[in-house]
Design a protein around this motif. Structure first.
Motif, PDB file in Angstrom:
ATOM      1  N   ASP A  97     -25.088  32.294  46.010  1.00  0.00           N
ATOM      2  CA  ASP A  97     -25.805  33.445  46.541  1.00  0.00           C
ATOM      3  C   ASP A  97     -25.441  34.734  45.811  1.00  0.00           C
ATOM      4  OD1 ASP A  97     -23.209  33.364  47.491  1.00  0.00           O
ATOM      5  OD2 ASP A  97     -23.701  34.278  49.433  1.00  0.00           O
ATOM      6  N   ARG A  98     -24.490  34.646  44.889  1.00  0.00           N
ATOM      7  CA  ARG A  98     -24.089  35.804  44.076  1.00  0.00           C
ATOM      8  C   ARG A  98     -24.496  35.635  42.614  1.00  0.00           C
ATOM      9  NH1 ARG A  98     -22.087  40.170  47.198  1.00  0.00           N
ATOM     10  NH2 ARG A  98     -20.838  39.336  48.911  1.00  0.00           N
ATOM     11  N   PHE A  99     -24.269  34.425  42.086  1.00  0.00           N
ATOM     12  CA  PHE A  99     -24.473  34.181  40.671  1.00  0.00           C
ATOM     13  C   PHE A  99     -25.590  33.162  40.474  1.00  0.00           C
ATOM     14  CE2 PHE A  99     -19.762  35.077  40.985  1.00  0.00           C
ATOM     15  CZ  PHE A  99     -19.890  36.406  40.613  1.00  0.00           C
ATOM     16  N   GLU A 100     -26.650  33.604  39.812  1.00  0.00           N
ATOM     17  CA  GLU A 100     -27.813  32.746  39.587  1.00  0.00           C
ATOM     18  C   GLU A 100     -27.560  31.745  38.469  1.00  0.00           C
ATOM     19  OE1 GLU A 100     -31.477  31.483  40.837  1.00  0.00           O
ATOM     20  OE2 GLU A 100     -30.378  33.201  41.662  1.00  0.00           O
ATOM     21  N   GLY A 101     -26.590  32.008  37.633  1.00  0.00           N
ATOM     22  CA  GLY A 101     -26.268  31.103  36.532  1.00  0.00           C
ATOM     23  C   GLY A 101     -25.307  31.784  35.574  1.00  0.00           C
ATOM     24  N   PHE A 102     -24.963  31.077  34.492  1.00  0.00           N
ATOM     25  CA  PHE A 102     -24.085  31.675  33.482  1.00  0.00           C
ATOM     26  C   PHE A 102     -24.550  31.276  32.094  1.00  0.00           C
ATOM     27  CE2 PHE A 102     -22.206  27.478  33.618  1.00  0.00           C
ATOM     28  CZ  PHE A 102     -21.614  27.278  32.372  1.00  0.00           C
ATOM     29  N   CYS A 103     -24.215  32.117  31.133  1.00  0.00           N
ATOM     30  CA  CYS A 103     -24.468  31.821  29.728  1.00  0.00           C
ATOM     31  C   CYS A 103     -23.139  31.482  29.069  1.00  0.00           C
ATOM     32  CB  CYS A 103     -25.142  32.997  29.035  1.00  0.00           C
ATOM     33  SG  CYS A 103     -26.899  33.132  29.426  1.00  0.00           S
ATOM     34  N   ALA A 104     -23.110  30.339  28.433  1.00  0.00           N
ATOM     35  CA  ALA A 104     -21.870  29.786  27.909  1.00  0.00           C
ATOM     36  C   ALA A 104     -21.283  30.637  26.793  1.00  0.00           C
ATOM     37  CB  ALA A 104     -22.113  28.370  27.403  1.00  0.00           C
ATOM     38  N   ALA A 105     -19.977  30.552  26.661  1.00  0.00           N
ATOM     39  CA  ALA A 105     -19.254  31.148  25.543  1.00  0.00           C
ATOM     40  C   ALA A 105     -19.051  30.086  24.474  1.00  0.00           C
ATOM     41  CB  ALA A 105     -17.899  31.681  26.012  1.00  0.00           C
ATOM     42  N   VAL A 106     -19.219  30.464  23.219  1.00  0.00           N
ATOM     43  CA  VAL A 106     -18.960  29.548  22.108  1.00  0.00           C
ATOM     44  C   VAL A 106     -18.268  30.307  20.989  1.00  0.00           C
ATOM     45  CG1 VAL A 106     -20.863  27.956  22.570  1.00  0.00           C
ATOM     46  CG2 VAL A 106     -21.249  29.950  21.109  1.00  0.00           C
ATOM     47  N   ALA A 107     -17.547  29.566  20.175  1.00  0.00           N
ATOM     48  CA  ALA A 107     -16.937  30.119  18.971  1.00  0.00           C
ATOM     49  C   ALA A 107     -17.680  29.556  17.771  1.00  0.00           C
ATOM     50  CB  ALA A 107     -15.457  29.760  18.910  1.00  0.00           C
ATOM     51  N   LEU A 108     -18.398  30.399  17.067  1.00  0.00           N
ATOM     52  CA  LEU A 108     -19.233  29.933  15.960  1.00  0.00           C
ATOM     53  C   LEU A 108     -18.496  29.909  14.623  1.00  0.00           C
ATOM     54  CD1 LEU A 108     -22.676  31.443  16.918  1.00  0.00           C
ATOM     55  CD2 LEU A 108     -22.227  29.044  16.378  1.00  0.00           C
ATOM     56  N   ASP A 109     -17.159  30.045  14.658  1.00  0.00           N
ATOM     57  CA  ASP A 109     -16.410  29.823  13.427  1.00  0.00           C
ATOM     58  C   ASP A 109     -16.439  28.346  13.037  1.00  0.00           C
ATOM     59  OD1 ASP A 109     -14.934  29.195  15.657  1.00  0.00           O
ATOM     60  OD2 ASP A 109     -13.100  30.212  15.023  1.00  0.00           O
ATOM     61  N   ASP A 110     -16.759  27.484  13.992  1.00  0.00           N
ATOM     62  CA  ASP A 110     -16.948  26.051  13.750  1.00  0.00           C
ATOM     63  C   ASP A 110     -18.279  25.675  14.389  1.00  0.00           C
ATOM     64  OD1 ASP A 110     -17.013  23.237  13.898  1.00  0.00           O
ATOM     65  OD2 ASP A 110     -14.831  23.098  14.037  1.00  0.00           O
ATOM     66  N   VAL A 111     -19.336  25.582  13.587  1.00  0.00           N
ATOM     67  CA  VAL A 111     -20.686  25.387  14.123  1.00  0.00           C
ATOM     68  C   VAL A 111     -20.812  24.053  14.836  1.00  0.00           C
ATOM     69  CG1 VAL A 111     -23.133  25.191  13.532  1.00  0.00           C
ATOM     70  CG2 VAL A 111     -21.717  26.928  12.420  1.00  0.00           C
ATOM     71  N   ASP A 112     -20.254  23.005  14.270  1.00  0.00           N
ATOM     72  CA  ASP A 112     -20.352  21.689  14.911  1.00  0.00           C
ATOM     73  C   ASP A 112     -19.677  21.701  16.277  1.00  0.00           C
ATOM     74  OD1 ASP A 112     -21.774  20.626  12.800  1.00  0.00           O
ATOM     75  OD2 ASP A 112     -19.998  19.801  11.808  1.00  0.00           O
ATOM     76  N   ASN A 113     -18.518  22.309  16.350  1.00  0.00           N
ATOM     77  CA  ASN A 113     -17.820  22.390  17.629  1.00  0.00           C
ATOM     78  C   ASN A 113     -18.604  23.243  18.620  1.00  0.00           C
ATOM     79  OD1 ASN A 113     -15.140  21.885  19.156  1.00  0.00           O
ATOM     80  ND2 ASN A 113     -15.476  24.085  19.375  1.00  0.00           N
ATOM     81  N   ALA A 114     -19.227  24.322  18.133  1.00  0.00           N
ATOM     82  CA  ALA A 114     -20.032  25.182  19.004  1.00  0.00           C
ATOM     83  C   ALA A 114     -21.214  24.415  19.577  1.00  0.00           C
ATOM     84  CB  ALA A 114     -20.518  26.405  18.231  1.00  0.00           C
ATOM     85  N   ILE A 115     -21.851  23.585  18.771  1.00  0.00           N
ATOM     86  CA  ILE A 115     -22.967  22.772  19.260  1.00  0.00           C
ATOM     87  C   ILE A 115     -22.473  21.801  20.323  1.00  0.00           C
ATOM     88  CG2 ILE A 115     -24.641  20.992  18.619  1.00  0.00           C
ATOM     89  CD1 ILE A 115     -24.890  22.423  15.908  1.00  0.00           C
ATOM     90  N   GLY A 116     -21.328  21.186  20.085  1.00  0.00           N
ATOM     91  CA  GLY A 116     -20.766  20.272  21.076  1.00  0.00           C
ATOM     92  C   GLY A 116     -20.435  20.974  22.375  1.00  0.00           C
ATOM     93  N   GLU A 117     -19.888  22.182  22.290  1.00  0.00           N
ATOM     94  CA  GLU A 117     -19.527  22.919  23.499  1.00  0.00           C
ATOM     95  C   GLU A 117     -20.767  23.393  24.259  1.00  0.00           C
ATOM     96  OE1 GLU A 117     -17.405  24.656  26.564  1.00  0.00           O
ATOM     97  OE2 GLU A 117     -16.800  23.164  25.058  1.00  0.00           O
ATOM     98  N   VAL A 118     -21.790  23.820  23.531  1.00  0.00           N
ATOM     99  CA  VAL A 118     -22.991  24.269  24.234  1.00  0.00           C
ATOM    100  C   VAL A 118     -23.708  23.081  24.872  1.00  0.00           C
ATOM    101  CG1 VAL A 118     -24.778  24.196  22.416  1.00  0.00           C
ATOM    102  CG2 VAL A 118     -24.798  26.032  24.095  1.00  0.00           C
TER     103      VAL A 118
END
Length: 356
Positions: A97-118
């Motif tokens: 009732d407070r938070f409709e959703g969230f946008c994830a944090a990623v570290a794009l210094d490693d693109v493959d890892n960022a894709i996995g985290e997202v």
């Protein structure tokens, strides 16, 4: 319903890990800044701020600058992303009732890892989007190595990319100086960063290659709507100002529309900090359907309610908007964009909670 689509928050575990970093000047700077904004980490204070705007006000949350990439080696930045996303997902689950959703944090210094985290954030945690910044370690975001990341988000359909600016005093105002003065790096530099990011993505052909991508630009699209003449007829003459021996600087992905038409494909928020005339210009440029209510809370001088209050006042007073337009900006656009629950009920009012 008012869904504030660009709000900053630090989950407790993430804040604790961030404050444990002692070997990063960037981390020390954000530690100092966060210490003066209680609503970033204190939920009681956060909810007190939100209560001012009634039971139909909700937020889509993300973490605050700096980019994770600036906080240390890759193993640490990946760890920070996981901690931040787990924490935000937990807050959304415990306080729907407070938070409709969230946008994830990623570290794009490693693109493959960022894709996995997202992918993890979307599939396991229910993130509605992902927040990125206008550069990675000072490098442009139109490099081909980032395209798989954009593609990974675009193929998800009802997910958005939020774009936040980032530079610090090391980005000097003049070539002859070592540091930016008077926080010009923030007041003007962040808006240049957003505008340059948008421009490089346009000329890289991201909208040609990924027509379904949804990109939300912070601060109302920054400089772009206010320099529409230069972005429009000015860039229609691309190449007329470039020497022949620099022709590679104006060679990009082949575009099939005017440059200005691609800029209007971005979505923007209303985080103008009470500057109603500027907000009006942005809405006229991008259109009502590409404008989302967003306040940038809690970084106002009151540490929470100020920018929300001013933004609502600007929208309610704007004579170019109909009531239907306001409804779309406040909640309709983001609901449609992200496939949110259209029938979500407001939380009980403060008075009702007390009486219960």
């Amino acid at each position: 319903m008012k869904i504030d689509a660009f709000c900053h928050l630090l989950p407790t575990a993430y804040a604790e890990r961030l404050f444990a970093i002692t070997d990063s000047a960037v981390a020390r700077n954000i530690q100092k800044r966060v210490s003066g904004v209680p609503a970033l980490v204190d939920l009681d204070e956060r909810f007190r701020v939100m209560d001012e705007f009634g039971p139909d006000y909700r937020q889509i949350i993300n973490t605050a600058a700096p980019p994770l990439d600036d906080l240390g080696p890759r193993a640490r930045t990946a760890e920070l992303a996981r901690i931040a996303n787990d924490g935000m997902a937990d807050l959304v689950a415990r306080h729907p009732d407070r938070f409709e959703g969230f946008c994830a944090a990623v570290a794009l210094d490693d693109v493959d890892n960022a894709i996995g985290e997202v992918d993890r954030a979307f599939d396991e945690l229910g993130a509605v989007g992902v927040q990125i910044y206008t550069h990675v370690n000072g490098g442009p975001m139109d490099q081909e190595r980032f395209f798989p990341f954009y593609e990974a988000v675009a193929r998800r359909g009802e997910k958005m990319i939020q774009v936040h600016p980032c530079r610090d005093s090391s980005w000097s105002d003049y070539k002859t100086e070592e540091r930016s003065k008077f926080e010009i790096w923030w007041t003007l530099g962040w808006e240049y960063d957003l505008s340059a990011f948008m421009s490089r993505l346009v000329f890289s052909g991201v909208f040609e290659r990924l027509p379904d991508i949804k990109i939300l630009i912070h601060h109302g699209g920054a400089m772009i709507p206010h320099f529409a003449g230069r972005v429009g007829p000015g860039w229609d003459q691309l190449g007329s100002r470039t020497p022949a021996d620099q022709a590679e600087d104006i060679t990009g992905y082949p575009l099939t529309q005017r440059p200005i038409d691609y800029f209007k494909k971005f979505y923007v928020d209303t985080a103008y900090f009470g500057a109603g005339d500027s907000m009006r210009t942005a809405i006229k440029f991008f259109g009502v359907d590409h404008t989302l209510f967003g306040s940038d809370t809690p970084f106002d001088p009151e540490k929470g309610p100020g920018y929300i209050r001013d933004t609502i006042a600007n929208l309610n007073d704007m004579d170019i908007l109909t009531d239907a337009d306001r409804d779309r900006i406040y909640s309709g656009n983001v609901t449609a964009l992200l496939g949110l629950d259209k029938d979500a009920a407001p939380r009980a009012s403060v008075e009702s909670e007390v009486s219960l």
